[in-house]
Design a protein around this motif. Structure first.
Motif, PDB file in Angstrom:
ATOM      1  N   UNK A   1      -2.663 -10.266   0.169  1.00 23.18           N
ATOM      2  CA  UNK A   1      -2.066 -11.589   0.279  1.00 23.18           C
ATOM      3  C   UNK A   1      -3.065 -12.496   0.972  1.00 23.18           C
ATOM      4  N   UNK A   2      -3.179 -13.724   0.518  1.00 23.86           N
ATOM      5  CA  UNK A   2      -4.080 -14.675   1.170  1.00 23.86           C
ATOM      6  C   UNK A   2      -3.484 -15.171   2.481  1.00 23.86           C
ATOM      7  N   UNK A   3      -2.182 -15.276   2.530  1.00 17.77           N
ATOM      8  CA  UNK A   3      -1.486 -15.660   3.754  1.00 17.77           C
ATOM      9  C   UNK A   3      -0.442 -14.593   4.017  1.00 17.77           C
ATOM     10  N   UNK A   4      -0.284 -14.208   5.227  1.00 14.23           N
ATOM     11  CA  UNK A   4       0.663 -13.166   5.554  1.00 14.23           C
ATOM     12  C   UNK A   4       0.010 -11.788   5.506  1.00 14.23           C
ATOM     13  N   UNK A   5       0.826 -10.771   5.490  1.00 17.41           N
ATOM     14  CA  UNK A   5       0.355  -9.395   5.591  1.00 17.41           C
ATOM     15  C   UNK A   5      -0.066  -8.826   4.237  1.00 17.41           C
ATOM     16  N   UNK A   6      -1.250  -8.264   4.187  1.00 18.56           N
ATOM     17  CA  UNK A   6      -1.677  -7.445   3.050  1.00 18.56           C
ATOM     18  C   UNK A   6      -1.264  -6.021   3.395  1.00 18.56           C
ATOM     19  N   UNK A   7      -0.780  -5.291   2.396  1.00 16.77           N
ATOM     20  CA  UNK A   7      -0.172  -3.991   2.683  1.00 16.77           C
ATOM     21  C   UNK A   7      -0.899  -2.855   1.984  1.00 16.77           C
ATOM     22  N   UNK A   8      -1.052  -1.738   2.698  1.00 14.45           N
ATOM     23  CA  UNK A   8      -1.554  -0.482   2.147  1.00 14.45           C
ATOM     24  C   UNK A   8      -0.322   0.354   1.804  1.00 14.45           C
ATOM     25  N   UNK A   9      -0.191   0.737   0.529  1.00 16.47           N
ATOM     26  CA  UNK A   9       0.995   1.452   0.058  1.00 16.47           C
ATOM     27  C   UNK A   9       0.589   2.840  -0.451  1.00 16.47           C
ATOM     28  N   UNK A  10       1.290   3.860   0.021  1.00 12.73           N
ATOM     29  CA  UNK A  10       1.092   5.238  -0.422  1.00 12.73           C
ATOM     30  C   UNK A  10       2.467   5.834  -0.702  1.00 12.73           C
ATOM     31  N   UNK A  11       2.649   6.385  -1.884  1.00  7.69           N
ATOM     32  CA  UNK A  11       3.941   6.958  -2.291  1.00  7.69           C
ATOM     33  C   UNK A  11       5.094   5.978  -2.058  1.00  7.69           C
ATOM     34  N   UNK A  12       4.893   4.722  -2.469  1.00 12.80           N
ATOM     35  CA  UNK A  12       5.905   3.665  -2.352  1.00 12.80           C
ATOM     36  C   UNK A  12       6.281   3.332  -0.912  1.00 12.80           C
ATOM     37  N   UNK A  13       5.429   3.675   0.039  1.00 14.61           N
ATOM     38  CA  UNK A  13       5.714   3.430   1.448  1.00 14.61           C
ATOM     39  C   UNK A  13       4.537   2.689   2.079  1.00 14.61           C
ATOM     40  N   UNK A  14       4.832   1.678   2.873  1.00 15.91           N
ATOM     41  CA  UNK A  14       3.786   0.962   3.593  1.00 15.91           C
ATOM     42  C   UNK A  14       3.265   1.838   4.727  1.00 15.91           C
ATOM     43  N   UNK A  15       1.954   2.132   4.674  1.00 18.43           N
ATOM     44  CA  UNK A  15       1.356   2.978   5.714  1.00 18.43           C
ATOM     45  C   UNK A  15       0.483   2.173   6.679  1.00 18.43           C
TER      46      UNK A  15
END
Length: 173
Positions: free
Chosen positions: A118-132
């Motif tokens: 995301x350019x603004x806000x949180x960029x997320x790392x996702x593993x097995x459909x879960x934010x890690x």
């Protein structure tokens, strides 16, 4: 969540050693944009500082523990990351590369993590459909980076997230 913060200059011309602090404001890691020689740095300047992209992450004893670099081969762009502590190589590649802000996939052959940037806000790392893990870069006089890693993340090596997140700042921006 384990929390880390650091500040980085907005100017791409500067390549300072950047300290990373944990939630108790104690120095945890350091990183720096790396050029293997002056010619690459000069060419990178001509290319708007976006061609030779490599970040090295160091522990408190100044030992290289993680690196992430941009690779361009046959018109294809991806990133190679290497964890020196775990002796593990990762590939970071575009997923949905035709979008303005592409998602990325991190893989080592056994595991696959996606980055929803995301350019603004949180960029997320996702593993097995879960934010890690997640990170965001607030822009003021410099980038103020916030990195959070879930306690149950399969990867707990903070340098992994620092190195890859720094390279990701250049993608789609």
């Amino acid at each position: 969540m384990y929390k880390y913060t650091y500040a980085q200059p907005i100017s791409l011309e500067t390549t300072p050693i950047t300290p990373v602090y944990n939630e108790e404001s104690i120095l945890a890691y350091k990183f720096q944009r790396h050029y293997s020689n002056g010619i690459k740095k000069y060419i990178d300047k001509l290319m708007d500082y976006r061609y030779f992209l490599q970040y090295d992450v160091y522990d408190l004893e100044n030992q290289l523990v993680f690196t992430c670099k941009k690779v361009t081969r046959k018109g294809r762009v991806y990133y190679e990351a290497y964890d020196y502590l775990q002796q593990q190589k990762y590939t970071v590649a575009y997923d949905k590369w035709k979008e303005l802000i592409p998602d990325l996939i991190i893989t080592n052959g056994d595991m696959q993590i996606s980055i929803q940037k995301e350019m603004e806000g949180w960029s997320r790392y996702i593993w097995n459909d879960k934010e890690i893990a997640r990170w965001k870069a607030d822009v003021e006089e410099e980038f103020l980076i916030h990195l959070e890693i879930a306690e149950d993340s399969p990867i707990q090596h903070v340098a992994f997230f620092i190195g890859i997140s720094q390279c990701v700042l250049f993608i789609g921006g």
